[in-house]
Design a protein around this motif. Structure first.
Motif, PDB file in Angstrom:
ATOM      1  N   SER A  56      11.302  39.187  45.575  1.00  0.00           N
ATOM      2  CA  SER A  56      10.352  40.267  45.854  1.00  0.00           C
ATOM      3  C   SER A  56      10.124  41.119  44.615  1.00  0.00           C
ATOM      4  O   SER A  56       8.988  41.490  44.304  1.00  0.00           O
ATOM      5  CB  SER A  56      10.872  41.141  46.992  1.00  0.00           C
ATOM      6  N   VAL A 104       7.040  44.814  51.292  1.00  0.00           N
ATOM      7  CA  VAL A 104       7.694  45.118  52.568  1.00  0.00           C
ATOM      8  C   VAL A 104       9.046  44.407  52.679  1.00  0.00           C
ATOM      9  O   VAL A 104       9.979  44.941  53.292  1.00  0.00           O
ATOM     10  CB  VAL A 104       6.761  44.733  53.741  1.00  0.00           C
ATOM     11  N   ASP A 105       9.195  43.253  52.082  1.00  0.00           N
ATOM     12  CA  ASP A 105      10.412  42.465  52.231  1.00  0.00           C
ATOM     13  C   ASP A 105      11.675  43.195  51.767  1.00  0.00           C
ATOM     14  O   ASP A 105      12.689  43.123  52.460  1.00  0.00           O
ATOM     15  CB  ASP A 105      10.274  41.120  51.521  1.00  0.00           C
ATOM     16  N   PRO A 106      11.688  43.927  50.653  1.00  0.00           N
ATOM     17  CA  PRO A 106      12.916  44.656  50.304  1.00  0.00           C
ATOM     18  C   PRO A 106      13.319  45.692  51.354  1.00  0.00           C
ATOM     19  O   PRO A 106      14.502  45.947  51.554  1.00  0.00           O
ATOM     20  CB  PRO A 106      12.584  45.342  48.977  1.00  0.00           C
ATOM     21  N   MET A 107      12.346  46.278  52.031  1.00  0.00           N
ATOM     22  CA  MET A 107      12.675  47.216  53.106  1.00  0.00           C
ATOM     23  C   MET A 107      13.363  46.511  54.263  1.00  0.00           C
ATOM     24  O   MET A 107      14.319  47.019  54.839  1.00  0.00           O
ATOM     25  CB  MET A 107      11.409  47.926  53.580  1.00  0.00           C
ATOM     26  N   VAL A 108      12.872  45.333  54.592  1.00  0.00           N
ATOM     27  CA  VAL A 108      13.489  44.545  55.664  1.00  0.00           C
ATOM     28  C   VAL A 108      14.898  44.126  55.262  1.00  0.00           C
ATOM     29  O   VAL A 108      15.835  44.214  56.065  1.00  0.00           O
ATOM     30  CB  VAL A 108      12.609  43.309  55.987  1.00  0.00           C
ATOM     31  N   SER A 110      16.952  45.576  53.056  1.00  0.00           N
ATOM     32  CA  SER A 110      17.879  46.707  53.018  1.00  0.00           C
ATOM     33  C   SER A 110      18.245  47.167  54.426  1.00  0.00           C
ATOM     34  O   SER A 110      19.382  47.552  54.684  1.00  0.00           O
ATOM     35  CB  SER A 110      17.291  47.854  52.209  1.00  0.00           C
ATOM     36  N   ARG A 111      17.309  47.103  55.354  1.00  0.00           N
ATOM     37  CA  ARG A 111      17.620  47.443  56.746  1.00  0.00           C
ATOM     38  C   ARG A 111      18.630  46.467  57.325  1.00  0.00           C
ATOM     39  O   ARG A 111      19.559  46.862  58.026  1.00  0.00           O
ATOM     40  CB  ARG A 111      16.336  47.437  57.566  1.00  0.00           C
ATOM     41  N   ARG A 114      22.074  47.256  55.852  1.00  0.00           N
ATOM     42  CA  ARG A 114      22.650  48.440  56.506  1.00  0.00           C
ATOM     43  C   ARG A 114      23.148  48.107  57.900  1.00  0.00           C
ATOM     44  O   ARG A 114      24.212  48.553  58.310  1.00  0.00           O
ATOM     45  CB  ARG A 114      21.606  49.547  56.587  1.00  0.00           C
ATOM     46  N   ARG A 126      25.358  54.996  51.299  1.00  0.00           N
ATOM     47  CA  ARG A 126      24.085  55.256  50.614  1.00  0.00           C
ATOM     48  C   ARG A 126      24.312  55.864  49.291  1.00  0.00           C
ATOM     49  O   ARG A 126      25.098  56.580  48.943  1.00  0.00           O
ATOM     50  CB  ARG A 126      23.217  56.178  51.450  1.00  0.00           C
TER      51      ARG A 126
END
Length: 126
Positions: A56, A104-108, A110-111, A114, A126
């Protein structure tokens, strides 16, 4: 004798049981069909998250730059130019969509990381 034949003819025929060769493992709720996993994948299979972050980070600027270059090229192309503004606009739109997916993929990822940390009791760092 005639009655005996008609009684046999009216008896419902049950379909033969077919073997289910690719069903393995315990039933999984929400799975279509038999409620069982098909194939040999592990129960907790995951994608390589670091590789997804790397890809990404690499392709987001490339697709964004390609979208901008193609959009500018499409805007400056004349009526007799080859390729025309239509194909260039389509390619710019495709590159923009791919850049959006890469953003958007890095957000997915990282979620998901977590979620895995809190699920395994390591807390949120964090």
């Amino acid at each position: 004798m005639q009655e005996n034949r008609s009684a046999r003819a009216r008896r419902p025929v049950e379909p033969a049981a077919r073997p289910r060769s690719r069903t393995t493992g315990p039933p999984v709720p929400g799975s279509p069909g038999t409620g069982r996993r098909a194939g040999t994948e592990p129960r907790d299979a995951r994608s390589p998250l670091r590789l997804r972050m790397l890809l990404s980070g690499t392709f987001l600027p490339l697709f964004a730059a390609a979208a901008v270059v193609l959009a500018v090229w499409a805007a400056r192309s004349g009526p007799g130019d080859t390729p025309g503004s239509g194909p260039l606009t389509v390619l710019a739109a495709v590159c923009a969509v791919l850049a959006l997916v890469a953003a958007v993929d890095p957000m997915v990822v990282s979620r998901r990381v977590r979620h895995e940390r809190t699920r395994h009791g390591r807390g949120d760092t964090r």
